[in-house]
Design a protein around this motif. Structure first.
Motif, short mmCIF file in Angstrom:
data_model
loop_
_atom_site.label_atom_id
_atom_site.label_comp_id
_atom_site.label_asym_id
_atom_site.label_seq_id
_atom_site.Cartn_x
_atom_site.Cartn_y
_atom_site.Cartn_z
N ALA A 55 -42.63 -7.02 32.09
CA ALA A 55 -42.13 -8.38 32.14
C ALA A 55 -40.82 -8.62 32.00
O ALA A 55 -40.27 -9.61 32.80
CB ALA A 55 -42.85 -9.03 30.70
N PHE A 56 -39.93 -7.80 31.33
CA PHE A 56 -38.45 -7.84 31.35
C PHE A 56 -37.95 -7.63 32.81
O PHE A 56 -37.02 -8.39 33.12
CB PHE A 56 -38.15 -6.95 30.34
CG PHE A 56 -36.46 -7.07 30.26
CD1 PHE A 56 -35.88 -8.10 29.80
CD2 PHE A 56 -35.87 -5.92 30.78
CE1 PHE A 56 -34.21 -8.06 29.58
CE2 PHE A 56 -34.29 -5.92 30.70
CZ PHE A 56 -33.68 -7.15 30.14
N LEU A 57 -38.45 -6.73 33.56
CA LEU A 57 -38.08 -6.47 35.02
C LEU A 57 -38.25 -7.51 35.62
O LEU A 57 -37.46 -7.80 36.46
CB LEU A 57 -38.60 -5.12 35.39
CG LEU A 57 -38.18 -3.78 34.66
CD1 LEU A 57 -38.88 -2.43 35.38
CD2 LEU A 57 -36.82 -3.55 34.78
N VAL A 58 -39.38 -8.16 35.60
CA VAL A 58 -39.84 -9.39 36.62
C VAL A 58 -38.75 -10.47 36.19
O VAL A 58 -38.12 -11.16 37.18
CB VAL A 58 -41.00 -9.98 36.12
CG1 VAL A 58 -41.35 -11.24 37.03
CG2 VAL A 58 -42.15 -9.19 36.48
N VAL A 59 -38.20 -10.99 35.12
CA VAL A 59 -37.31 -11.84 34.77
C VAL A 59 -35.93 -11.37 35.42
O VAL A 59 -35.23 -12.07 35.84
CB VAL A 59 -37.18 -12.22 33.14
CG1 VAL A 59 -36.10 -13.14 32.81
CG2 VAL A 59 -38.44 -12.73 32.57
N ALA A 60 -35.59 -10.14 35.05
CA ALA A 60 -34.22 -9.69 35.45
C ALA A 60 -33.96 -9.68 36.87
O ALA A 60 -33.13 -10.11 37.67
CB ALA A 60 -34.05 -8.41 34.75
N LYS A 61 -34.94 -9.09 37.68
CA LYS A 61 -35.02 -9.17 39.08
C LYS A 61 -34.98 -10.60 39.75
O LYS A 61 -34.14 -11.04 40.61
CB LYS A 61 -36.14 -8.39 39.71
CG LYS A 61 -36.11 -8.28 41.13
CD LYS A 61 -35.13 -7.32 41.61
CE LYS A 61 -35.02 -6.69 43.01
NZ LYS A 61 -33.89 -5.60 43.24
N LEU A 62 -35.61 -11.46 39.00
CA LEU A 62 -35.57 -12.91 39.65
C LEU A 62 -34.37 -13.33 39.42
O LEU A 62 -33.73 -14.11 40.19
CB LEU A 62 -36.83 -13.75 38.76
CG LEU A 62 -36.85 -15.20 39.18
CD1 LEU A 62 -38.38 -15.59 38.79
CD2 LEU A 62 -36.12 -16.24 38.37
N LEU A 63 -33.54 -13.24 38.28
CA LEU A 63 -32.25 -13.96 37.99
C LEU A 63 -31.12 -13.12 38.93
O LEU A 63 -30.35 -13.78 39.42
CB LEU A 63 -31.84 -13.58 36.59
CG LEU A 63 -32.65 -14.46 35.50
CD1 LEU A 63 -32.24 -14.12 34.22
CD2 LEU A 63 -32.27 -15.81 35.56
#
Length: 380
Positions: free
Chosen positions: A114-122
C-alpha cells in the motif's frame, strides 16, 4: 502501427531473446467464486486510476501557478522533491520492474504494498507535473501490482482455500490499473499477456480489466492521455466542429461596442432603440455604469396593460437574474448556455467584477467567429 510493432518485436527478440519481461509463478483460477474478488481488483484499480489522474494534473496546475519560478527551473524543484522521496523510498526510482517481480512472487507485506502504491503515485505526478520527462505506462504497472497485491493479501488471508496467492492478484492488478488509466481494456489484457506469456490467468485478467475500464469511463469522460488534450480544448472523441468551438474564446467573438439603456429609461425609449439598431435586447446600466439587468422584446411583450407599456420604467420590467460569461470562456461553453437557457444573448463581464460590462455575445457572433475559424483552417 503494425509494421513498426512487428519490426520492433523481431529486432528485440533477435538481440535479447524471447524471454518474457516478468517471471511469474504459475497461477490459475482456484474457485469460480474467486472471480468476484477479481471484480474488486477492477473496482479498486478504477478508483486508484482516477485518483492518479486527478493528482497528476493537480500537481501540474500547482507548478503552473508557480509564477516566482521560471519554467526551466520547475523541473529542478520537482527533481529535488523526487530525490528527497526516493532517499527514503528508493523503490520509486526507475521503471520499478524489480519491485514488480517481488510483488508477483507474493513476497511483500500488505503495508509495504500500500505504501509503495502511494509513493509511486506521488513520485510520478511530481515528475511529470513539474515538467520532467517520462510516461505513465510503467508507473501504472507498478501501482497495479501493488494494489492488486493488497487485495490479494486480504482475500487470501480471509479465504485461503478458494483464492490464489497475492501474486496472482498483483498480476491482474497490473492490467486493471492500465485499463483504468487508459480506458482500453483489450489493450491492457494483451499487454499483460505479452509481458508474462502466461495464459492461465486470462479469465480473472479479462473481468478485472473490463470492470476497471467501465467504472473509470463512467466516472471520468477522458483518459490519462486524452485529458491533457481536453484541457487544451481538443476532444478526439468529438468532431472537428466541436473542437473549433472549444479553441475559440468569448473575447474572440463578442461585440465590444454595446448599445445599452440607462435604468431610468422607459420602455418607449427601448422600443425606439430597437427600431434604430434592429436589436431585440439590451443591457441595463445603473448611474455608475454598472450592469444591473437586461431587457428584451419578450420582457416588453409581457407588460400588461399593453396601452400603458410605453411609459413603464425599464427597471420594473427588466430581467435582474442575469446569466453572464467571461472573456476567457470557450464558445462551446457559451453555446451550451444558450441551449440550456433558451436565450439569444449574454452579457460579457469582467472576472473581477460581475457588474463591469465588457461586451455582449449573441448566437450570430458565435456563428461568425466559427465560420472565420473554419476558413482559416481551410487556408492552412
Amino acid at each position: 502501427v503494425v509494421i513498426s510493432s512487428v519490426t520492433a518485436s523481431v529486432v528485440a527478440r533477435s538481440l535479447i531473446g524471447s524471454q518474457p519481461a516478468f517471471e511469474v509463478v504459475p497461477y490459475h483460477l482456484i474457485h469460480p467464486v474467486e472471480l468476484l474478488f477479481y471484480v474488486v481488483v477492477g473496482l479498486v484499480a478504477a478508483l486508484v486510476g482516477l485518483v492518479f489522474v486527478k493528482v497528476l494534473y493537480g500537481v501540474e496546475d500547482l507548478f503552473d501557478r508557480m509564477r516566482f519560478a521560471p519554467e526551466w527551473f520547475r523541473p529542478v524543484i520537482g527533481g529535488l522533491g523526487i530525490g528527497l522521496l526516493g532517499y527514503h523510498v528508493p523503490e520509486i526510482f526507475g521503471v520499478g520492474y524489480e519491485t514488480i517481480d517481488v510483488a508477483l512472487a507474493g513476497k511483500l507485506a500488505l503495508g509495504t504494498l500500500a505504501f509503495l502504491v502511494v509513493a509511486k503515485l506521488l513520485a510520478t505526478s511530481v515528475t511529470l507535473g513539474s515538467g520532467g520527462s517520462g510516461g505513465v505506462f510503467a508507473p501504472s504497472l507498478f501501482m497495479g501490482a501493488g494494489l492488486g497485491g493488497v487485495v490479494g493479501t486480504v482475500v487470501h488471508t480471509l479465504y485461503p482455500s478458494i483464492t490464489a496467492a497475492s501474486g496472482a492478484y498483483a498480476l491482474v492488478g497490473m492490467g486493471a490499473m492500465v485499463a483504468a488509466a487508459t480506458q482500453a481494456p483489450i489493450t491492457a489484457i494483451i499487454i499483460i499477456f505479452e509481458l508474462t506469456r502466461d495464459y492461465r490467468i486470462i479469465l480473472p485478467l479479462m473481468i478485472a480489466c473490463v470492470t476497471a475500464s467501465l467504472v473509470a469511463a463512467k466516472i471520468s469522460s477522458g483518459t490519462i492521455y486524452t485529458i491533457k488534450l481536453m484541457r487544451r480544448g481538443i476532444d478526439i472523441k468529438a468532431g472537428k466542429d466541436v473542437n473549433v468551438m472549444r479553441t475559440l474564446r468569448v473575447q474572440d467573438a463578442m461585440t465590444k461596442n454595446v448599445d445599452a439603456v440607462p435604468e431610468d429609461a422607459v420602455v418607449g425609449d427601448v422600443i425606439k432603440l430597437m427600431q434604430k439598431t434592429r436589436h431585440t435586447g439590451f443591457p441595463v446600466l445603473s448611474e455608475k455604469k454598472e450592469l444591473i439587468g437586461i431587457i428584451t422584446l419578450e420582457d416588453i411583450r409581457d407588460i400588461k396593460p399593453a396601452e400603458k407599456r410605453l411609459s413603464v420604467p425599464v427597471r420594473e420590467v427588466m430581467t435582474k437574474e442575469l446569466i453572464t460569461v467571461h472573456p476567457d470562456e470557450t464558445l462551446a461553453d457559451v453555446f451550451r448556455k444558450f441551449s440550456y437557457e433558451g436565450i439569444g444573448r449574454l452579457p460579457v463581464v469582467s472576472k473581477n467584477s460581475h457588474r463591469r460590462l465588457l461586451g455582449l455575445i449573441t448566437r450570430s457572433d458565435i456563428i461568425r467567429a466559427y465560420n472565420r475559424a473554419l476558413e482559416e483552417r481551410e487556408r492552412v
